[in-house]
Motif scaffolding. Structure first.
Motif, PDB file in Angstrom:
ATOM      1  N   ARG A  76       0.765  -1.211   0.043  1.00  0.00           N
ATOM      2  CA  ARG A  76       0.124   0.157  -0.087  1.00  0.00           C
ATOM      3  C   ARG A  76       0.865   1.137   0.021  1.00  0.00           C
ATOM      4  O   ARG A  76       0.226   2.460  -0.025  1.00  0.00           O
ATOM      5  N   GLU A  86       2.790  22.029 -14.453  1.00  0.00           N
ATOM      6  CA  GLU A  86       3.696  21.864 -13.175  1.00  0.00           C
ATOM      7  C   GLU A  86       4.970  22.016 -13.428  1.00  0.00           C
ATOM      8  O   GLU A  86       5.549  21.794 -12.309  1.00  0.00           O
ATOM      9  N   ARG A 133       2.643   7.061   3.876  1.00  0.00           N
ATOM     10  CA  ARG A 133       2.149   7.074   2.549  1.00  0.00           C
ATOM     11  C   ARG A 133       2.094   8.354   1.501  1.00  0.00           C
ATOM     12  O   ARG A 133       2.447   8.279   0.249  1.00  0.00           O
ATOM     13  N   GLU A 134       1.330   9.208   2.292  1.00  0.00           N
ATOM     14  CA  GLU A 134       1.382  10.556   1.293  1.00  0.00           C
ATOM     15  C   GLU A 134       2.805  11.037   1.433  1.00  0.00           C
ATOM     16  O   GLU A 134       2.767  11.692   0.235  1.00  0.00           O
ATOM     17  N   LYS A 153       0.689   5.577   9.517  1.00  0.00           N
ATOM     18  CA  LYS A 153       0.970   4.867   8.115  1.00  0.00           C
ATOM     19  C   LYS A 153       0.380   5.859   7.006  1.00  0.00           C
ATOM     20  O   LYS A 153       1.123   6.041   6.077  1.00  0.00           O
ATOM     21  N   LEU A 154      -0.708   6.644   7.199  1.00  0.00           N
ATOM     22  CA  LEU A 154      -1.431   7.443   6.485  1.00  0.00           C
ATOM     23  C   LEU A 154      -0.191   8.568   5.963  1.00  0.00           C
ATOM     24  O   LEU A 154      -0.132   8.972   4.780  1.00  0.00           O
ATOM     25  N   ARG A 207       9.486  16.922   3.198  1.00  0.00           N
ATOM     26  CA  ARG A 207       9.851  17.037   4.414  1.00  0.00           C
ATOM     27  C   ARG A 207       9.215  16.026   5.528  1.00  0.00           C
ATOM     28  O   ARG A 207       8.198  15.609   4.993  1.00  0.00           O
ATOM     29  N   GLY A 208       9.989  15.623   6.471  1.00  0.00           N
ATOM     30  CA  GLY A 208       9.535  14.601   7.451  1.00  0.00           C
ATOM     31  C   GLY A 208       7.949  15.519   8.014  1.00  0.00           C
ATOM     32  O   GLY A 208       8.096  16.770   8.499  1.00  0.00           O
ATOM     33  N   GLY A 209       7.231  14.661   8.239  1.00  0.00           N
ATOM     34  CA  GLY A 209       5.922  15.364   9.082  1.00  0.00           C
ATOM     35  C   GLY A 209       6.325  15.600  10.589  1.00  0.00           C
ATOM     36  O   GLY A 209       7.459  15.091  11.156  1.00  0.00           O
ATOM     37  N   ALA A 210       5.412  16.027  11.355  1.00  0.00           N
ATOM     38  CA  ALA A 210       5.388  16.215  12.802  1.00  0.00           C
ATOM     39  C   ALA A 210       5.602  14.930  13.412  1.00  0.00           C
ATOM     40  O   ALA A 210       4.731  13.841  12.930  1.00  0.00           O
ATOM     41  N   GLN A 228       4.243   8.980  -1.654  1.00  0.00           N
ATOM     42  CA  GLN A 228       3.356   9.429  -2.707  1.00  0.00           C
ATOM     43  C   GLN A 228       3.707  10.591  -3.518  1.00  0.00           C
ATOM     44  O   GLN A 228       4.140  10.605  -4.666  1.00  0.00           O
ATOM     45  N   ALA A 229       4.134  11.783  -2.754  1.00  0.00           N
ATOM     46  CA  ALA A 229       4.599  12.890  -3.299  1.00  0.00           C
ATOM     47  C   ALA A 229       6.033  12.781  -3.677  1.00  0.00           C
ATOM     48  O   ALA A 229       6.442  13.330  -4.701  1.00  0.00           O
ATOM     49  N   ALA A 232      -2.328   4.222  12.650  1.00  0.00           N
ATOM     50  CA  ALA A 232      -3.039   4.506  11.447  1.00  0.00           C
ATOM     51  C   ALA A 232      -2.786   5.998  11.095  1.00  0.00           C
ATOM     52  O   ALA A 232      -2.267   5.982   9.716  1.00  0.00           O
ATOM     53  N   ALA A 233      -2.723   6.827  11.805  1.00  0.00           N
ATOM     54  CA  ALA A 233      -2.263   8.258  11.408  1.00  0.00           C
ATOM     55  C   ALA A 233      -0.652   8.210  10.917  1.00  0.00           C
ATOM     56  O   ALA A 233      -0.381   8.946  10.011  1.00  0.00           O
TER      57      ALA A 233
END
Lengths: 446, 530
Positions: free
Chosen positions: B178, B394, B367-368, B363-364, B494-497, B371-372, B360-361
């Motif tokens: 996934r 773009e 994946r986002e 993983k999401l 960038r890495g998320g929080a 994807q980017a 879950a958060a």
């Protein structure tokens, strides 16, 4: 107690606000949820609550979703209470905030939360708050546009506050994820769901309020928007049918654009219908029609009279907006407007028009010219945003045949067990709006 | 679908052949992948009928469940599958290289580098289609909560020893599939569809035979004809000439051939059980063996064409050179594999049935981000993909027509050269929009100062990667006459929080989940004891 319909709009709204403030300042629930239809004074409520909390000496953090929303709130707070020290927490990118904030002496700006410690109010985006670490949580938070915040966004910031007021519009666009998230559908904490959905799933007893009056939408629009998008939580407009008036100095030249402008000025709605045809997304004819309508709106010397002032205000470019479903459509409209020499008219997608207000909007219908109706184009919130940005009139440009298209493509999204089915669905809402627009139809004639 | 993909499809229709969507291969292909072609039984979810599996294209292992509703036979199938898959997995677990990872020191709370093992290669499983990936996931789910006799001596129907472990691995692979751009578990139709545009719909592209027919039609036929034949052509018995890639089988096959064969097998088994003496039993065993062989032949006849098609598809993909960033993404796959290997070795329990809120958060978010990252890397690796992004507004490519040196204001002026680019593209550029170009593999950013759409001129102010001095480092600023390509999207993510730990799940999300309790084994159901 009298029902809402009996009292005048101002009293009804004041009652609702008083109840919200009571629950927020004196209630014992950890959260208060406020549903606000378009233009119902959500920002005013946020500012007022922030000021009252600050006055009561309770440290407050405010979470908004975009930098523009944050800057807007800071400006409104400063306007209401110039003496109040406000912290604007921003990112470390270049130009992280609106330069207008530099003129406000009591607004302190920093990229570090530590620099803003001790200020009565600190405001930032959810994305920035997510990086903040604190030893002692804030006693209060206000989460603005909470229905547009994703559940995982709330998860990242919820540890920062003890209790919070969640304010938002359930009818606007739901948050989305760029990858599939079906595997969590039905879980109470589905990370791609809206923050409010998760919050209420885990805390069903939280007090929920609703702002009952839209001050933005004219009487001609409030009814339709309420019926089509908020059938179970109706609202009404704060103004009556005679309170607002749109007139044009230059008479109609009989063309389609001019006739639809007159129709919209008189009734609040206008549908400029082009002949049925399957087109690419950036349908050149429809784009040109949108641009022509905007050009004529500005050329004909429009004047808007409203309850705000007895004198009519000229309809200038900054009071007009064009809304589309896709970014490439917005770009095409911008290019067409530039060709006609129109500048300073806001042209954007529904996502970016959320929360904004104009006198007249021109909308390229999301389904115009399409051979199919996908879930994206049927999304209730998209149409709701596009149809509820205006104070006076909304003109929709569309190819004929959308009604048949809707009938050919009923929504076929799989129903996920355990998820709350949202009513009304986009299909039904689209039909409701289309039926109403049909009464204000003008055929395209250049 | 992007505009360029639509155009490619139209071109495929007119030419009768699939058109390339990529000039390089955007997914990692292992030297020695494990190909898995499963079939399932109609009417019952997760009841395997058989499979071809193995790493040698000339010697697949045929596994068959002659009576798919018989739980013992199903367990025997799964045990056999474990005997093929787990040694393949294990063969990758021991070859490791030293790597570094930053972890949070539990005592000081600081980020420190730690030496860890990273598996030098990871096992790669290839299935024919997306439905195959779903089936791998389903098999994993159906096995990982089984209990073996060793784990639970009381279990009424213990699973064979290695079956729960296989379930954990298949679950890991199904979950990893996934993640956009991952290559641990590949669905061949998806990978082929990424690299070629056919003249049929994306739904039809999920038919491996039809998809290959478009990409590589037999000599003398067009892709459309070959695809139609692959989808519909039947022999005189009404059987499809090209069986579907599964796991679902053709109803005509089920009704006309498979059901009678299984029934003969059932009858032979009942007869054997009722045999009264040894001689009779011998004869009846012979009949049973023959009946079983018949089912095996049927399953082989329906999986072998797909097996060969999968290898053919892999051959086609191998002809494309690997994209520059594929290796980097495969390294993350290797991390994923190593991580799960370590969890299994550490004796951790199987993956829970449901993710908690924080998992879950996370993983999401991952994946986002992937994807980017994938979208950006594919464009940077492949001019054809970049052309699609340029067509979508773009990105833009063009020639530098003028460079004017300028400096930032402030105490230490830094170079901020103004670069004019002439382009035929129509990028959606707003005032001060950020754009990026790749400079030695690193993104250099610039902001848009002005656009002249009539002459196709874009004026950019270069912002970084020019060194610390007052004059930009040589080669860091485009020169007049250079061909440049700028993108409106960022090249790196960038890495998320950081989200809270699960035990600190806030009240809005139900609060801490409490002490983890071991998940109970799947209960027995009616279907289990048919």
């Amino acid at each position: 107690m009298s029902t809402e319909a009996d009292v005048d709009p101002g009293t009804a709204a004041a009652r609702a606000t008083a109840a919200i403030l009571r629950d927020t300042l004196h209630g014992d629930a950890r959260g208060v949820v406020v549903d606000s239809p378009p233009g119902a004074g959500k920002s005013t409520l946020v500012v007022r609550t922030a000021l009252e909390l600050a006055e009561a000496g309770r440290p407050l953090m405010v979470v908004a979703q975009t930098n523009a929303q944050v800057d807007d709130l800071v400006l409104r707070l400063a306007e209401k209470s110039p003496e109040l020290p406000v912290g604007r927490l921003h990112s470390s990118d270049a130009d992280p905030y609106d330069k207008a904030l530099d003129d406000l002496p009591n607004v302190r700006k920093s990229a570090k939360a530590g620099d803003l410690a001790g200020l009565p109010v600190v405001i930032s985006t959810a994305a920035k708050w997510a990086h903040v670490k604190v030893d002692e949580p804030w006693r209060h938070a206000i989460v603005d546009e909470a229905y547009q915040m994703r559940s995982d966004g709330l998860l990242a910031v919820a540890g920062l506050f003890e209790r919070a007021l969640f304010v938002g519009d359930p009818g606007q666009l739901d948050p989305f994820a760029i990858v599939g998230s079906e595997q969590w559908a039905g879980l109470s904490y589905d990370p791609s769901a809206s923050a409010v959905t998760t919050l209420l799933a885990h805390n069903p007893d939280l007090p929920q309020h609703r702002l009952p009056v839209s001050w933005r939408l004219p009487a001609s629009a409030a009814r339709l928007v309420s019926d089509a998008f908020y059938p179970y939580t109706r609202f009404r407009s704060g103004t009556g049918h005679g309170d607002r008036h749109l007139s044009f100095a230059v008479p109609s030249d009989g063309s389609g654009p001019d006739r639809v402008i007159d129709e919209a000025a008189a009734s609040g709605w206008g549908l400029l219908e082009l002949p049925a045809r399957h087109t690419p997304r950036t349908d050149p004819e429809a784009v040109r029609a949108v641009a022509t309508v905007v050009r004529r709106l500005l050329d004909r010397g429009g004047a808007a009279t409203s309850e705000r002032s007895p004198e009519p205000a000229p309809l200038t470019a900054d009071r007009v907006a064009v809304g589309t479903a896709h970014r490439d459509q917005a770009a095409a409209v911008r290019a067409a407007l530039a060709e006609l020499g129109v500048r300073d008219v806001t042209v954007d997608t529904a996502n970016r028009l959320q929360g904004r207000e104009f006198d007249v909007t021109v909308v390229l219908h999301p389904l115009s010219g399409r051979p199919d109706a996908t879930a994206f184009h049927l999304e209730t919130g998209r149409l709701c945003v596009l149809a509820s940005r205006h104070r006076h009139a909304c003109i929709v440009v569309c190819r004929a045949g959308v009604g048949d298209l809707l009938d050919d493509y009923p929504s076929t999204e799989p129903v996920q067990l355990g998820t709350l089915v949202k009513f009304p669905d986009g299909w039904e809402a689209n039909h409701a709006v289309l039926a109403h627009l049909g009464e204000h139809r003008v055929a395209w004639k250049p | 679908m992007s505009l360029i993909a639509t155009l490619s499809r139209l071109e495929a229709v007119t030419t009768g052949r699939a058109q390339p969507l990529a000039t390089v291969r955007h997914r990692h292909l292992s030297e020695r992948p494990l190909v898995f072609v499963p079939l399932t039984t109609a009417g019952e979810a997760g009841a395997p009928l058989g499979a071809l599996v193995g790493t040698d294209r000339d010697a697949p292992r045929l596994l068959v469940v002659p009576q798919p509703r018989d739980r013992d036979l199903r367990f025997a199938f799964l045990a056999e599958l474990a005997d093929v898959v787990l040694p393949y997995v294990d063969s990758h677990a021991d070859a490791v290289e030293a790597a570094e990872r930053t972890e949070t020191d539990p005592e000081t709370g600081k980020r420190v580098k730690v030496e860890v093992e990273l598996c030098a290669d990871a096992p790669q499983i290839v299935v024919p289609s997306r439905a195959g990936v779903e089936f791998v996931r389903l098999l994993g789910r159906s096995m990982r909560f089984r209990r073996t006799a060793e784990q639970d001596p009381e279990a009424p129907h213990p699973a064979p020893p290695r079956v729960p472990l296989l379930g954990r691995w298949l679950t890991h692979y199904g979950e990893r599939a996934r993640v956009p751009g991952s290559s641990l578990l590949l669905a061949l139709t998806e990978v082929l569809g990424r690299h070629w545009a056919t003249g049929q719909s994306t739904l039809e592209d999920q038919h491996l035979g039809a998809l290959l027919a478009w990409i590589d039609p037999p000599a003398g036929t067009s892709g459309a004809e070959a695809a139609l034949r692959a989808e519909l052509a039947r022999d005189e018995q009404g059987q499809l000439l090209c069986p579907p890639a599964g796991p679902a089988t053709d109803p005509a096959f089920d009704n006309k051939l498979l059901a009678p064969a299984i029934e003969r097998y059932d009858r032979a088994r009942t007869a054997l059980a009722a045999a009264e003496d040894g001689l009779e039993a011998d004869t009846r065993l012979g009949i049973l063996t023959a009946a079983e062989r018949e089912v095996r032949e049927l399953v082989l006849s329906r999986t072998r064409p797909t097996w060969d098609a999968v290898w053919r598809g892999l051959d086609l993909l191998r002809e494309l050179p690997e994209g520059a960033h594929v290796e980097e993404r495969w390294t993350r796959d290797r991390w994923s594999f190593t991580g799960h290997r370590d969890r299994v070795l550490a004796g951790e329990p199987p993956q829970p049935r449901r993710d908690d809120a924080v998992t879950a958060a996370n993983k999401l978010a991952t994946r986002e981000r992937e994807q980017a990252r994938l979208d950006a890397q594919e464009a940077l690796d492949d001019p054809l993909v970049m052309a699609g992004r340029r067509l979508a507004g773009e990105a833009f490519a063009g020639e530098v027509t003028e460079v004017v040196m300028a400096y930032s204001e402030g105490k230490r002026p830094s170079p901020r050269p103004l670069v004019t680019v002439r382009t035929d593209d129509r990028p959606h550029l707003g005032e001060r929009a950020k754009v990026y170009r790749s400079l030695g593999g690193k993104p250099q950013s610039a902001e848009c100062v002005g656009v002249d759409t009539d002459d196709g001129l874009v004026v950019l102010r270069v912002l970084d990667k020019m060194g610390r001095g007052k004059e930009p480092e040589p080669g860091s600023v485009p020169e007049k006459g250079d061909r440049v390509c700028f993108t409106l999207f960022e090249h790196e993510q960038r890495g998320g929080a950081k989200l809270p730990d699960p035990e600190q799940t806030p009240w809005t999300h139900g609060g801490p989940p409490g002490e983890p309790v071991p998940e109970a084994a799947d209960p027995l159901t009616q279907e289990d004891v048919l």
